[in-house]
Structure formats: C-alpha cells, structure tokens
Design an enzyme around this catalytic site. Structure first.
Site, mmCIF file in Angstrom:
data_model
loop_
_atom_site.group_PDB
_atom_site.id
_atom_site.type_symbol
_atom_site.label_atom_id
_atom_site.label_comp_id
_atom_site.label_asym_id
_atom_site.label_seq_id
_atom_site.Cartn_x
_atom_site.Cartn_y
_atom_site.Cartn_z
ATOM 1 N N LEU A 18 0.808 -1.236 0.217
ATOM 2 C CA LEU A 18 -0.067 0.061 0.152
ATOM 3 C C LEU A 18 0.795 1.319 0.096
ATOM 4 O O LEU A 18 0.411 2.277 -0.576
ATOM 5 C CB LEU A 18 -1.046 -0.085 1.216
ATOM 6 C CG LEU A 18 -2.100 -0.919 1.289
ATOM 7 C CD1 LEU A 18 -2.958 -1.042 2.438
ATOM 8 C CD2 LEU A 18 -2.909 -0.706 -0.003
ATOM 9 N N GLY A 19 1.958 1.012 0.763
ATOM 10 C CA GLY A 19 2.814 2.351 0.772
ATOM 11 C C GLY A 19 4.148 2.089 1.588
ATOM 12 O O GLY A 19 4.127 0.931 2.239
ATOM 13 N N GLY A 21 7.303 4.125 3.853
ATOM 14 C CA GLY A 21 7.968 5.311 4.240
ATOM 15 C C GLY A 21 9.188 5.168 4.879
ATOM 16 O O GLY A 21 9.758 4.129 4.853
ATOM 17 N N MET A 23 10.397 4.706 7.950
ATOM 18 C CA MET A 23 10.360 3.756 8.989
ATOM 19 C C MET A 23 9.895 2.344 8.851
ATOM 20 O O MET A 23 10.077 1.531 9.608
ATOM 21 C CB MET A 23 9.625 4.391 10.296
ATOM 22 C CG MET A 23 10.201 6.043 10.613
ATOM 23 S SD MET A 23 11.965 5.691 11.277
ATOM 24 C CE MET A 23 12.224 7.518 11.653
ATOM 25 N N GLY A 24 8.796 2.201 7.832
ATOM 26 C CA GLY A 24 8.423 0.814 7.537
ATOM 27 C C GLY A 24 7.778 1.030 6.221
ATOM 28 O O GLY A 24 7.447 1.789 5.332
ATOM 29 N N ASP A 134 1.418 14.749 14.400
ATOM 30 C CA ASP A 134 1.927 14.889 12.959
ATOM 31 C C ASP A 134 0.632 14.709 12.052
ATOM 32 O O ASP A 134 0.561 14.085 11.092
ATOM 33 C CB ASP A 134 2.774 13.366 12.665
ATOM 34 C CG ASP A 134 3.512 13.542 11.388
ATOM 35 O OD1 ASP A 134 3.691 14.889 10.948
ATOM 36 O OD2 ASP A 134 3.881 12.491 10.893
#
Length: 545
Positions: A18-19, A21, A23-24, A134
């Site tokens: 799905l995506g 970043g 960090m993960g 955030d």
C-alpha cells in the site's frame, strides 16, 4: 521494498504493497476469516534500535486507546517481534494529499465537512489523553463515512515517560505548530489544532499557509509570520486563523470548533438566495423547477423553502464576522440599519479583550464577543457603549438578541448570560447543553440536550416554558424565520434519502404539523402566508433539485 516483503506477518497474509515510508512499509493483508487489513511492518534496520522500538510500542498503545470511529481500529500487533508490526482495519479511500493532488482544491462545502470530521476526530483522540503531533494531508484518509486520522507514529500519550531527545525535532514542518520548534518537550493538544488549520488551508487551496521549498524557511514562517489564507472560504477563514494562532492558549478546542461550525452551517442555510440578488441586483431566473437551487413545499399553509444540505448553497460574506440578529436564525430584523455609502464614515476600533471578535447587529448596536468579553459598539462611529466580562467565554460565537435581551455565546463549560441591551447588566443566567444544540425562535430559546430532550426558555426571564422530546427526532436541529411564529425541527434519515420536518410552537411546545420529505434537506425560509395546523400532503410539494 518488494524483496523484503514476507508472505505472512503474524497470522495475516500480505497481498500487496500500500505504501512505504522512512520507518516501515504498509501492506494490504487478509486475516484467516478474509477480513481486509492494513499491516505496518518496521524496516529491519530500525527494529534493532531500542529507542525506535519504544516509539513503536507507544504508537500501538496510542492507536489502541483511540476509538475506531475516527481512526483505523487496531486488530493485532506485536511490537516485540523481530520485525515489529501492527495490523489495523483497512479503510478504502484516498488520502487527503492524493485527493487534492489529483482533483485540485476542495469546494467550500467539502472543506467545512472535512473540518467538522477532523474536529470530531481530534476530540476523540485528545479525550483519551493522546496528542497526534503529525496531523497532515497524507495522514488523513477520506472514507465514505468521513475523514479518518491515521499514523500515530510520533504521537504521545500525556502520561508517557518516553520523551523526544534534546535537539531532535520530529514532525513535518509545514504542519508543525510553533511550539514544536521552540519547545518540543511541551507539545500538547493545541499543536494538533494548529496542524488542523494548516491541513484545511491545504484542502482549500492546494498549498499550506506557510509555503517554501526550504523546510528551514517554513519553520521560520510558522514561528514568526502570519499565515497566508488567500483562497480559503471567507466564512471559515476567521476560524482557521484562530487555529493558526501562535500561542497554544489562543487556539480553539475541538468542541469549540464544532460549536462554531454549527453557526457556519446555519449561515449557509439561511442565506441561500440572497447573494445572487445582491451581487448584481439581478432578479431570480425564471424557468422550470429543475433550474432552481432548492426545494419548496406548501407545508401547513406556509411555503417552506429547503436547501439540499450544504451543496450549492452560498453565503453573504459582507462584513466577514458580522451577522444581523433578531432571534430568527440570522434573518435580519426590520430595524437593520440602511445607510448609504455617502452617509457612512468608515471607522476602526480595537475594542476590549484579545482575539478575533464575532459580531452581530441588534437593538440598534453592534453586539460583539471575544475571549472573556461581550460588548456593544455604536454602529455609526465604533464607540464602546458597554462591556461585560464573561467567565470562561471563548469568543467562538456572536451574541444574539432573544426576548429583547443580549444572549452571550455559550462558554466552553456550557453557560449563557442574558444581558440588558442598554447597560450590559445581567438579567438572567443558566446552564445549557455542552454537546447539544441551541437555537432561538422569536423570544424563545430552544436548548437540545445530548439525549434529544428539548427545553424551551423564555428569553425575557430565563424561565423554562416546557421540556420534552419532539416525536420522531432523536437529535432535532431547529431553525426559525422572521415573521413566522413556528420553529422547524429537522432530522435526516440515516441514509440521507429523506428528511423529517416538524413544525413546533416554540411557546407551548405543541406540534403543528409533521412531514417526511425526500432528500437531505434544510429549511432556508418561508413566505408570508398564514400558518396552519393542517399537515402537508405529498401533492403540495414542489421538487427542485
């Protein structure tokens, strides 16, 4: 990233990416029963960092503390795994960032609904003691039932012992509050409100209120410069500006935002036909019913005009925060001043108190409220006539005139005061529902509690006239109009296909008539015909998309 994707994480089969970043990675996955999930898996290099593991445990804990009404519910997690992971329900829908990127800025009505949904989400998040820290367009999912806030990766419960390292800033600069740059260890819920203001500017304009290619320049602008609200809907701009206040204590709470948005919604409804006529003094176009922007029905002998929710409804935005009051849902009284430009000399006055004032016209004067103050100004020259201190007043609404008295906006703890229009002296005071509704009808104040009970208050004395539920309405919303003795309670069906409208005598509480109409509608006006207790019939309604 595909190379590092295992077939399973925990009991969940990973189907697609799905995506990703810093960090993960987040995968679309399925549970054993076939339920679709979003599974976040930490990158292997960060799994070796004890500090990061602590933050991930905190993220899981924060996400679990918040209900799933406004977030993605946590289904399972293992922060102690070799590769820490968390599984949440999969929510179909684009992020706000992707939506604006693909389709451009949102329409004003969409921005208002987004603001209401995110205010509800932040209320839910803050209620359990969590600060997100955030909130940004990529962390807002646009689901069918409203926006969802995701990614609690740097959120922090108030009672957490984990603290940001000295000198380390965590967040996304265009959506960070000034205190996140100045004193990150002291960041509280108000930082999320600042981020909300930035998110709404992005939704309305496609850019942020502080824009630069350099994050360092953005950081300076956030701390020192005023936000650029060019292109933000005029009716929302004052409220968004308050969200972007430099000091946390000057920003509204989620509850205050929702209360203020109710008045914005009322303004959308009651001003539906005014702007087109005043903009160019053009008569209303003649034509078939399909050409007109609302619906009307001859209900009980009086023609009631309905608007289709917030769609296609315009707002008269002259004198931005000033609205005429007369106790009839923003409809001007006959004593509204009519001065020509030649006879009027412009003036400006700071007025008492601090913050953005919210004003209305009534009793021959400007009635204003701002944090801790209600005051009256002479409309001809801005001279202060009187002022009254209101404990815990937040200045999020304008005073109104009910029963010949000036009614202060509700305070954040649910308290109103009725003031003498000539001196500002208290005539009566009482508590009102904090999470309910408040509307005026003639000289009657209608208070709707969280349980749907409606209490009618005599505007002149503060005494209770009656208190009961309106049949068929779980949480009625009331509107009324000048020259009309009735108040109209409306409630849409769950699927939005029908609207129940009940005409109520505000003095006695008697139901005059009750109707169920097709579509999600809001009453926006009546004609001058005499009211009747006869119920409407289907044949008397005129449909206008």
């Amino acid at each position: 990233m595909e190379a590092e994707r295992p077939e399973y994480t925990g009991h969940y089969r990973l189907e697609s990416l799905l995506g990703s970043g810093g960090m993960g990675v987040v995968h679309l996955a399925r549970s054993t029963s076939g339920k679709q999930l979003a599974v976040k898996v930490v990158h292997a290099e960060f799994a070796k960092d004890p500090e990061f593991r602590g933050r991930f445990r905190q993220e899981v804990g924060a996400a679990r503390r918040v209900s799933g009404a406004f977030t993605a519910s946590v289904v399972d997690a293992d922060p102690e795994a070799a590769r820490p992971w968390m599984a949440t329900l999969f929510i179909p829908g684009p992020t706000l960032s992707d939506q604006v990127k693909r389709n451009g800025p949102m329409a004003p009505a969409e921005v208002r609904r987004l603001m209401a949904g995110l205010a509800e989400a932040l209320r839910d998040i803050h209620r359990v003691g969590v600060v997100h820290r955030d909130l940004k367009p990529s962390n807002v999912l646009l689901a069918e039932d409203g926006p969802k806030v995701i990614d609690f990766g740097i959120s922090r419960p108030k009672d957490s012992e984990l603290r940001t390292e000295t000198g380390k800033l965590i967040g996304t600069p265009p959506f960070m509050a000034p205190e996140q740059f100045r004193r990150p260890r002291e960041v509280g819920p108000a930082a999320d409100i600042f981020a909300l203001g930035s998110v709404l500017v992005h939704a309305a304009t496609g850019r942020g209120p502080f824009d630069s290619d350099s994050p360092y320049v953005v950081a300076y602008q956030v701390v020192h410069d005023e936000p650029d609200l060019t292109g933000v809907p005029e009716d929302l701009a004052p409220l968004i500006e308050r969200c972007l206040a430099k000091e946390p204590e000057d920003r509204p709470t989620p509850d205050e935002l929702m209360r203020e948005l109710r008045s914005v919604a009322a303004s959308y409804d009651t001003q539906v036909f005014i702007p087109a006529q005043r903009a160019g003094d053009q008569p209303e176009p003649q034509g078939d019913a399909a050409d007109k922007p609302g619906r009307t029905g001859r209900l009980g002998g009086r023609r009631v005009v309905f608007g289709l929710g917030a769609l296609g409804v315009a707002v008269l935005a002259a004198l931005a925060a000033v609205q005429p009051t007369g106790g009839e849902s923003g409809t001007p009284r006959d004593d509204t001043p009519r001065t020509t430009s030649a006879a009027f000399r412009a003036w400006a006055t700071p007025g008492p108190g601090n913050g953005m004032p919210r004003c209305s016209y009534g009793a021959g004067q400007l009635l204003c409220a701002r944090a801790g103050q209600v005051f009256a100004l002479d409309p001809s020259d801005g001279r202060l006539r009187w002022r009254h201190a209101v404990a815990s007043a937040d200045g999020s609404g304008a005073p109104s005139l009910v029963g010949g008295l000036v009614l202060s906006p509700p305070t954040r703890d649910g308290h109103v005061e009725a003031l003498d229009p000539g001196s500002g002296a208290i005539r009566w005071q009482r508590d009102v529902p904090v999470h309910g509704g408040l509307a005026s009808a003639g000289d009657t104040l209608l208070l709707t509690g969280a349980d749907g009970t409606v209490t009618a208050v005599d505007g002149a004395t503060g005494g209770t006239r009656w208190s009961r539920r309106v049949p068929g309405h779980a949480a009625p919303r009331f509107v009324s109009f000048a020259g009309d003795p009735l108040a109209y309670a409306t409630s849409p069906s769950d699927d939005g296909s029908r609207t129940r409208v009940t005409a109520v005598d505000p003095v006695s509480g008697d139901v005059r008539w009750d109707a169920r109409l097709e579509g999600e509608l809001e009453p926006v006006g009546t004609n001058g015909e005499r009211s009747s207790s006869s119920p409407p019939t289907a044949s008397t309604a005129i449909r206008m998309p």
